[in-house]
Design a protein around this motif. Structure first.
Motif, PDB file in Angstrom:
ATOM      1  N   PHE A   1      -4.148  11.192  -4.428  1.00 22.93           N
ATOM      2  CA  PHE A   1      -4.656  10.734  -3.137  1.00 22.93           C
ATOM      3  C   PHE A   1      -3.574   9.918  -2.431  1.00 22.93           C
ATOM      4  O   PHE A   1      -2.889   9.100  -3.060  1.00 22.93           O
ATOM      5  N   LEU A   2      -3.434  10.132  -1.127  1.00 22.62           N
ATOM      6  CA  LEU A   2      -2.375   9.511  -0.346  1.00 22.62           C
ATOM      7  C   LEU A   2      -2.968   8.797   0.865  1.00 22.62           C
ATOM      8  O   LEU A   2      -3.771   9.379   1.599  1.00 22.62           O
ATOM      9  N   CYS A   3      -2.565   7.547   1.071  1.00 20.40           N
ATOM     10  CA  CYS A   3      -2.963   6.799   2.259  1.00 20.40           C
ATOM     11  C   CYS A   3      -1.907   7.015   3.331  1.00 20.40           C
ATOM     12  O   CYS A   3      -0.762   6.575   3.184  1.00 20.40           O
ATOM     13  N   ALA A   4      -2.284   7.681   4.411  1.00 17.36           N
ATOM     14  CA  ALA A   4      -1.326   8.131   5.409  1.00 17.36           C
ATOM     15  C   ALA A   4      -1.671   7.569   6.788  1.00 17.36           C
ATOM     16  O   ALA A   4      -2.836   7.368   7.135  1.00 17.36           O
ATOM     17  N   ALA A   5      -0.615   7.322   7.567  1.00 15.65           N
ATOM     18  CA  ALA A   5      -0.744   6.889   8.962  1.00 15.65           C
ATOM     19  C   ALA A   5       0.591   7.138   9.648  1.00 15.65           C
ATOM     20  O   ALA A   5       1.629   7.236   8.981  1.00 15.65           O
ATOM     21  N   PRO A   6       0.606   7.212  10.984  1.00 18.81           N
ATOM     22  CA  PRO A   6       1.866   7.483  11.660  1.00 18.81           C
ATOM     23  C   PRO A   6       2.923   6.391  11.491  1.00 18.81           C
ATOM     24  O   PRO A   6       4.120   6.660  11.602  1.00 18.81           O
ATOM     25  N   SER A   7       2.497   5.140  11.241  1.00 15.86           N
ATOM     26  CA  SER A   7       3.425   4.027  11.100  1.00 15.86           C
ATOM     27  C   SER A   7       2.678   2.878  10.434  1.00 15.86           C
ATOM     28  O   SER A   7       1.481   2.981  10.148  1.00 15.86           O
ATOM     29  N   PHE A   8       3.387   1.739  10.195  1.00 17.36           N
ATOM     30  CA  PHE A   8       2.713   0.617   9.558  1.00 17.36           C
ATOM     31  C   PHE A   8       2.594  -0.657  10.406  1.00 17.36           C
ATOM     32  O   PHE A   8       1.779  -1.520  10.058  1.00 17.36           O
ATOM     33  N   PRO A   9       3.354  -0.873  11.505  1.00 16.41           N
ATOM     34  CA  PRO A   9       3.219  -2.137  12.226  1.00 16.41           C
ATOM     35  C   PRO A   9       1.792  -2.382  12.712  1.00 16.41           C
ATOM     36  O   PRO A   9       1.130  -1.482  13.243  1.00 16.41           O
ATOM     37  N   GLU A  10       1.338  -3.622  12.549  1.00 15.83           N
ATOM     38  CA  GLU A  10      -0.043  -3.959  12.878  1.00 15.83           C
ATOM     39  C   GLU A  10      -0.371  -3.679  14.339  1.00 15.83           C
ATOM     40  O   GLU A  10      -1.468  -3.158  14.644  1.00 15.83           O
ATOM     41  N   HIS A  11       0.532  -4.003  15.260  1.00 19.17           N
ATOM     42  CA  HIS A  11       0.217  -3.831  16.668  1.00 19.17           C
ATOM     43  C   HIS A  11       0.039  -2.352  17.035  1.00 19.17           C
ATOM     44  O   HIS A  11      -0.615  -2.033  18.033  1.00 19.17           O
ATOM     45  N   GLU A  12       0.586  -1.456  16.218  1.00 11.88           N
ATOM     46  CA  GLU A  12       0.401  -0.025  16.458  1.00 11.88           C
ATOM     47  C   GLU A  12      -0.861   0.515  15.786  1.00 11.88           C
ATOM     48  O   GLU A  12      -1.505   1.432  16.302  1.00 11.88           O
ATOM     49  N   ARG A  13      -1.233  -0.038  14.635  1.00  9.98           N
ATOM     50  CA  ARG A  13      -2.344   0.511  13.861  1.00  9.98           C
ATOM     51  C   ARG A  13      -3.694  -0.106  14.227  1.00  9.98           C
ATOM     52  O   ARG A  13      -4.723   0.571  14.171  1.00  9.98           O
ATOM     53  N   ARG A  14      -3.705  -1.403  14.562  1.00 13.15           N
ATOM     54  CA  ARG A  14      -4.984  -2.083  14.782  1.00 13.15           C
ATOM     55  C   ARG A  14      -5.835  -1.453  15.877  1.00 13.15           C
ATOM     56  O   ARG A  14      -7.059  -1.295  15.694  1.00 13.15           O
ATOM     57  N   PRO A  15      -5.277  -1.077  17.039  1.00 10.51           N
ATOM     58  CA  PRO A  15      -6.147  -0.589  18.119  1.00 10.51           C
ATOM     59  C   PRO A  15      -6.572   0.868  18.018  1.00 10.51           C
ATOM     60  O   PRO A  15      -7.389   1.324  18.829  1.00 10.51           O
ATOM     61  N   VAL A  16      -6.030   1.619  17.059  1.00  9.15           N
ATOM     62  CA  VAL A  16      -6.318   3.054  16.995  1.00  9.15           C
ATOM     63  C   VAL A  16      -6.922   3.404  15.637  1.00  9.15           C
ATOM     64  O   VAL A  16      -6.961   2.592  14.716  1.00  9.15           O
ATOM     65  N   ARG A  17      -7.395   4.640  15.533  1.00  9.91           N
ATOM     66  CA  ARG A  17      -8.029   5.104  14.293  1.00  9.91           C
ATOM     67  C   ARG A  17      -7.385   6.427  13.880  1.00  9.91           C
ATOM     68  O   ARG A  17      -7.989   7.487  13.925  1.00  9.91           O
ATOM     69  N   GLU A  18      -6.114   6.329  13.488  1.00  9.25           N
ATOM     70  CA  GLU A  18      -5.319   7.507  13.161  1.00  9.25           C
ATOM     71  C   GLU A  18      -5.006   7.642  11.679  1.00  9.25           C
ATOM     72  O   GLU A  18      -4.326   8.582  11.275  1.00  9.25           O
ATOM     73  N   ALA A  19      -5.479   6.710  10.861  1.00  4.03           N
ATOM     74  CA  ALA A  19      -5.170   6.763   9.435  1.00  4.03           C
ATOM     75  C   ALA A  19      -6.040   7.795   8.728  1.00  4.03           C
ATOM     76  O   ALA A  19      -7.209   8.011   9.081  1.00  4.03           O
ATOM     77  N   GLU A  20      -5.438   8.431   7.704  1.00  2.00           N
ATOM     78  CA  GLU A  20      -6.133   9.454   6.932  1.00  2.00           C
ATOM     79  C   GLU A  20      -5.958   9.195   5.440  1.00  2.00           C
ATOM     80  O   GLU A  20      -4.967   8.608   5.008  1.00  2.00           O
ATOM     81  N   LEU A  21      -6.911   9.683   4.674  1.00  2.00           N
ATOM     82  CA  LEU A  21      -6.773   9.804   3.229  1.00  2.00           C
ATOM     83  C   LEU A  21      -6.543  11.270   2.926  1.00  2.00           C
ATOM     84  O   LEU A  21      -7.389  12.113   3.233  1.00  2.00           O
ATOM     85  N   LEU A  22      -5.373  11.572   2.368  1.00  2.00           N
ATOM     86  CA  LEU A  22      -5.003  12.946   2.041  1.00  2.00           C
ATOM     87  C   LEU A  22      -5.105  13.159   0.534  1.00  2.00           C
ATOM     88  O   LEU A  22      -5.149  12.209  -0.252  1.00  2.00           O
ATOM     89  N   ALA A  23      -5.118  14.423   0.120  1.00  2.00           N
ATOM     90  CA  ALA A  23      -5.143  14.754  -1.304  1.00  2.00           C
ATOM     91  C   ALA A  23      -4.280  15.976  -1.552  1.00  2.00           C
ATOM     92  O   ALA A  23      -4.200  16.888  -0.715  1.00  2.00           O
ATOM     93  N   VAL A  24      -3.638  16.002  -2.732  1.00  2.00           N
ATOM     94  CA  VAL A  24      -2.817  17.132  -3.140  1.00  2.00           C
ATOM     95  C   VAL A  24      -2.931  17.252  -4.658  1.00  2.00           C
ATOM     96  O   VAL A  24      -3.034  16.252  -5.372  1.00  2.00           O
ATOM     97  N   ARG A  25      -2.922  18.465  -5.147  1.00  2.00           N
ATOM     98  CA  ARG A  25      -3.039  18.699  -6.581  1.00  2.00           C
ATOM     99  C   ARG A  25      -1.658  18.640  -7.242  1.00  2.00           C
ATOM    100  O   ARG A  25      -0.669  19.156  -6.721  1.00  2.00           O
ATOM    101  N   VAL A  26      -1.606  18.002  -8.410  1.00  2.00           N
ATOM    102  CA  VAL A  26      -0.364  17.906  -9.194  1.00  2.00           C
ATOM    103  C   VAL A  26      -0.652  18.315 -10.639  1.00  2.00           C
ATOM    104  O   VAL A  26      -1.819  18.500 -11.022  1.00  2.00           O
ATOM    105  N   GLU A  27       0.406  18.432 -11.429  1.00  2.00           N
ATOM    106  CA  GLU A  27       0.257  19.008 -12.772  1.00  2.00           C
ATOM    107  C   GLU A  27      -0.101  17.982 -13.845  1.00  2.00           C
ATOM    108  O   GLU A  27      -0.843  18.294 -14.794  1.00  2.00           O
ATOM    109  N   VAL A  28       0.437  16.787 -13.755  1.00  2.00           N
ATOM    110  CA  VAL A  28       0.287  15.792 -14.833  1.00  2.00           C
ATOM    111  C   VAL A  28      -0.780  14.768 -14.443  1.00  2.00           C
ATOM    112  O   VAL A  28      -0.718  14.195 -13.359  1.00  2.00           O
TER     113      VAL A  28
END
Length: 304
Positions: free
Chosen positions: A271-298
């Motif tokens: 599971f991956l916590c993803a967003a376009p960037s990390f600065p607070e002033h860019e992330r606080r006013p919008v809702r662009e963050a996603e939780l992604l998933a990818v399959r791995v072997e181990v």
């Protein structure tokens, strides 16, 4: 950095519409994750489209998550420097106050099998543009006692405890993973570099440091072969790294990725916590963050 393989795997969206997701934890068949700027901790079963349940609201901004031996959740409250405990009814109370021993807002955390919590802090006002300063790790014992266990860390971030009792912490602005042997009393011994990604920038300027870093290690998790998955907060990817620094695998994400956690029924969903960037002033006013998933072997191993 050693030459690595690159894997083109299918990334799926599990959750979207959040502010800035961090500190994912797979626990009892569900994934817990903090959403910084809505002040909420949410859980999901990890299936795409299944939605999420709010399990805690933390006005001081939630971050690191972990669990006591009796199953109660510990939640870092960043801005008021507190560690909260969530009881079986969902009520929050103070577990410990770290304000007397930390120099910045609290950050990520790992909790060991005895219920000892290891908590990082920023060390300086990152979002306010302050000069980069190294800082400490704090241990909170099950009775709430607070002890500084390590110093001179370059923005301690994600942490894992490997099955052999070794704690590894990501030092984001030092571009490395640093290991400690954890003693029976919870103290640290034998500090060493577990993986170094290029040279550590010799600067107090955050922007300059970020430009120089080959990897900006943020959230991390461990697998059953002793490797560590590293969310590279600066280069839109996760890396699978062996002790010594060899990069075994790379998964490009096409967007910023700031934390990772192995989970799912077989421990092989990353599971991956993803967003376009990390600065607070860019992330606080919008809702662009996603939780992604990818399959791995181990599959997953260690804590969290």
């Amino acid at each position: 950095m050693d030459e690595q393989q690159s894997s083109a795997r299918e990334l799926t969206v599990v959750l979207d519409g959040f502010s800035y997701l961090e500190c994912p934890r797979w626990h009892d068949g569900r994934l817990w994750v903090s959403d910084f700027y809505t002040d909420k901790v949410v859980v999901t079963d990890g299936r795409s489209g299944a939605g999420a349940e709010v399990v805690a609201e933390v006005p001081g901004q939630p971050s690191g998550l972990g669990f006591l031996p009796d199953g109660r959740a510990l939640i870092v409250s960043m801005r008021d420097h507190r560690l909260l405990v969530r009881d079986e009814k969902g009520q929050l109370s103070e577990h410990a106050d770290l304000s007397s021993v930390v120099s910045g807002v609290l950050n990520d955390m790992v909790v060991d099998e005895q219920g000892r919590a290891y908590v990082g802090n920023f060390g300086f006002d990152l979002m306010g543009g302050a000069a980069l300063r190294y800082t400490t790790l704090t241990r909170v014992d099950p009775d709430g006692t607070v002890t500084t266990v390590a110093e001179d860390l370059g923005f301690p971030n994600g942490m894992v405890i490997l099955p052999g009792g070794v704690l590894v912490v990501a030092e984001t602005f030092a571009g490395r993973l640093t290991a400690f042997d954890v003693g029976a009393d919870g103290g640290f011994e034998n500090r060493r570099v577990w993986a170094q990604f290029g040279e550590t920038p010799d600067t107090e300027d955050v922007g300059e440091a970020a430009e120089r870093l080959q990897v900006g290690p943020d959230g991390i998790c461990a697998d059953a072969e002793g490797a560590i998955w590293v969310a590279d907060a600066l280069h839109n990817r996760v890396l699978r790294v062996a002790e010594g620094g060899t990069v075994l695998d790379e998964i490009p994400t096409g967007t910023g990725v700031f934390a990772c956690m192995l989970g799912g029924d077989d421990g092989r969903t990353l599971f991956l916590c993803a967003a376009p960037s990390f600065p607070e002033h860019e992330r606080r006013p919008v809702r662009e963050a996603e939780l992604l998933a990818v399959r791995v072997e181990v599959p997953h191993a260690g804590l969290p």
